[in-house]
Design a protein around this motif. Structure first.
Motif, PDB file in Angstrom:
ATOM      1  N   GLU A 164       0.833  -1.199   0.000  1.00  0.00           N
ATOM      2  CA  GLU A 164       0.000   0.000   0.000  1.00  0.00           C
ATOM      3  C   GLU A 164       0.872   1.256   0.000  1.00  0.00           C
ATOM      4  O   GLU A 164       0.613   2.217  -0.722  1.00  0.00           O
ATOM      5  N   PHE A 165       1.939   1.212   0.808  1.00  0.00           N
ATOM      6  CA  PHE A 165       2.823   2.372   0.909  1.00  0.00           C
ATOM      7  C   PHE A 165       3.529   2.620  -0.418  1.00  0.00           C
ATOM      8  O   PHE A 165       3.647   3.765  -0.859  1.00  0.00           O
ATOM      9  N   ALA A 186       1.958   6.834  -6.634  1.00  0.00           N
ATOM     10  CA  ALA A 186       0.849   7.687  -7.042  1.00  0.00           C
ATOM     11  C   ALA A 186       1.188   9.147  -6.813  1.00  0.00           C
ATOM     12  O   ALA A 186       0.886  10.012  -7.622  1.00  0.00           O
ATOM     13  N   ARG A 187       1.884   9.405  -5.670  1.00  0.00           N
ATOM     14  CA  ARG A 187       2.209  10.786  -5.343  1.00  0.00           C
ATOM     15  C   ARG A 187       3.213  11.341  -6.341  1.00  0.00           C
ATOM     16  O   ARG A 187       3.119  12.458  -6.802  1.00  0.00           O
ATOM     17  N   LEU A 239       1.115   4.228  -2.780  1.00  0.00           N
ATOM     18  CA  LEU A 239       0.878   5.624  -2.438  1.00  0.00           C
ATOM     19  C   LEU A 239       2.046   6.490  -2.896  1.00  0.00           C
ATOM     20  O   LEU A 239       1.853   7.583  -3.438  1.00  0.00           O
TER      21      LEU A 239
END
Lengths: 221, 267, 59
Positions: free
Chosen positions: C45-46, C52-53, C49
């Motif tokens: 998940e990290f 995506a960022r 993220l």
């Protein structure tokens, strides 16, 4: 001292205005106790044997039901935030609120307990220690309960959670409270058990206001 | 002490410990289990049931040790705002509950053949049952808040309140037990103490070591996991913030900020 | 074969010894597996993220 009396007077006034709350707790105490003969049968000897324990257990449950009253209203209407922000000595405020809670729920429970004990055929020798044990034990119940009540402020399902947190901590009071009654009924002095109950009360009196204050501070942060 | 307050430094030490703890745990299990289950002789009183002790005693030991670590961590968190101490307490709690449950169940499985009943209101058993409830309360409270930071502090306070109460509860229960059951047959009730024998001590210590190193190894895994959860939360928040900076309307779409709405309508 | 059966019988206490070890195994292995799986999901998940960022920042 003025903070103490001010908070105490205010809470007592509020409790008086909503005296139905206190009455409900007492009514719960009575009904829960009266359930036991239906559960174990009306035989006097059986009831006499368990009377002390039944009164204590139902008193603990009744007190538990009333605990959320100590802080919830003040938490929701913002009084608590103000008390913290104005820098009032929080342990003193807590102590005043606990005393108010004890006067409005603990004392009524103590007063009605002999009536309920009669229905359970408690032997005559047991009444004195029953009331004395409740007198020494219920302040501890209110004090320890206040910590739990402060911790669950702002949670979902606070009431059920509170019972999970607090009931295990009540076991010592329950043990010595019923032992005091049992001792007198079996002809032994209740003195040592009452002394231990008094010791619990002193310990709770010195520690609980600080723990409760810490819990309140994190609740309004 | 404060050296460890820095998560990076703390995790550097924790990660260095991890292979050793995991390796030692595996080795001790590999040596200890065959001895506990096969080569060690049956006890002259408890017969083969003494083998239950080799999982029961380590579970009970971890149940107590983990609560001690949690109490220390909670105190460090509340006094010095030591974030890693809180994470250690939080990461330990489920393991503590599992091992308390294991100690209770294996104790019952030992009690049935030895005492003739699964449950007696023995002082130690009763205290462990209450300890189990304290663990459940800690987990439930930490979990009950929308704002996880509030749950942390509340649970830490509860943990300390519990640690003050544990000796009182234990003393009360022991006293209550002698009051009501003065003549309970304690057939080797003290498990280890009554039969201090080399053949029992060796597997016992091997298993104690294996369980303890296991706890520290899994604790490191769980700490990494907790730290990542915090990072994910932060990343989510900053993501929302950057979106809002680029496109103010996006904020409203991502999540409805209730504090903002009335102000917007007033404008 | 007989010695094995004899061993598994645990002197008549098989019904208590083996469940103890079974439950202890489930507890110990279970906590390990659950902890590892949570760690793996959070790592994934990290990563997502972070990617995506980075992607979002460039656009």
């Amino acid at each position: 001292m003025s903070v103490f009396t001010a908070v105490l007077a205010r809470d007592l006034r509020l409790a008086l205005r909503q005296s139905a709350d206190s009455l409900t707790v007492v009514a719960f105490f009575a009904i829960a106790t009266v359930l036991f003969p239906f559960g174990v049968g009306p035989e006097a000897s059986v009831l006499a044997r368990i009377a002390g324990g039944v009164v204590w257990v139902t008193a603990l449950l009744a007190a538990l039901l009333s605990l959320d009253r100590i802080f919830t209203v003040d938490y929701e209407d913002g009084t608590l935030d103000q008390l913290v922000l104005t820098g009032a000595p929080l342990p003193v405020v807590v102590l005043a609120k606990v005393v108010a809670h004890w006067l409005t729920t603990g004392v009524p429970l103590i007063i009605i307990s002999p009536v309920l004990a009669v229905t359970l055929h408690l032997p005559a020798a047991g009444y004195g220690p029953l009331m004395l044990a409740l007198l020494l034990g219920t302040p501890t119940v209110s004090l320890v309960g206040a910590v739990g009540a402060a911790l669950v402020l702002g949670t979902r399902r606070g009431g059920v959670l509170l019972s999970l947190l607090i009931l295990p901590l009540y076991i010592p009071v329950l043990i010595f409270g019923t032992a005091a009654i049992e001792a007198t009924v079996t002809g032994v002095s209740a003195g040592p058990m009452l002394t231990v109950l008094a010791g619990f009360m002193v310990l709770a009196l010195t520690l609980s206001p600080w723990a409760t204050a810490a819990a309140l501070r994190q609740a309004v942060e | 002490m404060h050296r460890f307050a820095n998560p990076t430094q703390f995790m550097r030490i924790a990660n260095a410990i991890y292979p050793w703890a995991a390796g030692l745990s595996v080795i001790l299990f590999l040596i200890g289990l065959p001895i506990a289950l096969i080569t060690s002789p049956p006890d002259y009183q408890q017969s083969e049931t003494v083998r239950i002790m080799y999982v029961h005693v380590p579970s009970a030991w971890l149940a107590l040790m983990i609560y001690g670590i949690m109490a220390g961590g909670s105190a460090a968190f509340l006094i010095w705002r030591h974030p890693m101490a809180n994470l250690a307490a939080k990461a330990s709690a489920p393991m503590g509950a599992v091992f308390t449950g294991l100690a209770l169940i294996t104790g019952m499985l030992w009690g049935q053949p030895m005492w003739g009943t699964f449950w007696v209101w023995d002082g130690r058993l009763t205290s462990f049952l209450i300890l189990f409830f304290l663990y459940l309360g800690y987990l439930a409270l930490g979990d009950a808040f929308e704002d996880s930071e509030r749950g942390d502090k509340a649970a830490a306070i509860l943990c300390l309140v519990g640690s003050v109460n544990i000796p009182i509860i234990h003393f009360s229960v022991e006293w209550w037990n002698t009051l009501h059951q003065p003549s309970i047959v304690k057939l080797g009730g003290d498990g280890v103490k009554s039969t201090v024998d080399g053949s029992i001590l060796l597997p016992l210590f091997l298993m104690l070591g294996a369980f303890t190193f296991y706890y520290f190894a899994v604790l490191v895994l769980r700490l990494r996991s907790e730290l990542l959860a915090a990072k994910i939360r932060n990343a989510r928040m900053s993501q929302v913030a950057t979106h809002a900076a680029i496109d103010p309307a996006a904020e409203g779409r991502l999540f409805v900020d209730s504090a903002r709405l009335p102000r917007a309508s007033a404008e | 074969m007989d010695t094995l059966m004899n061993y598994l019988a645990m002197g008549g206490y098989a019904a208590w010894v083996w469940p103890s070890y079974g439950l202890a195994t489930i507890g110990v292995v279970g906590v390990l597996l659950v902890s590892r799986r949570t760690l793996k999901t959070r790592e994934r998940e990290f990563e997502m993220l972070k990617n995506a960022r980075r992607g979002g920042g460039q656009s």
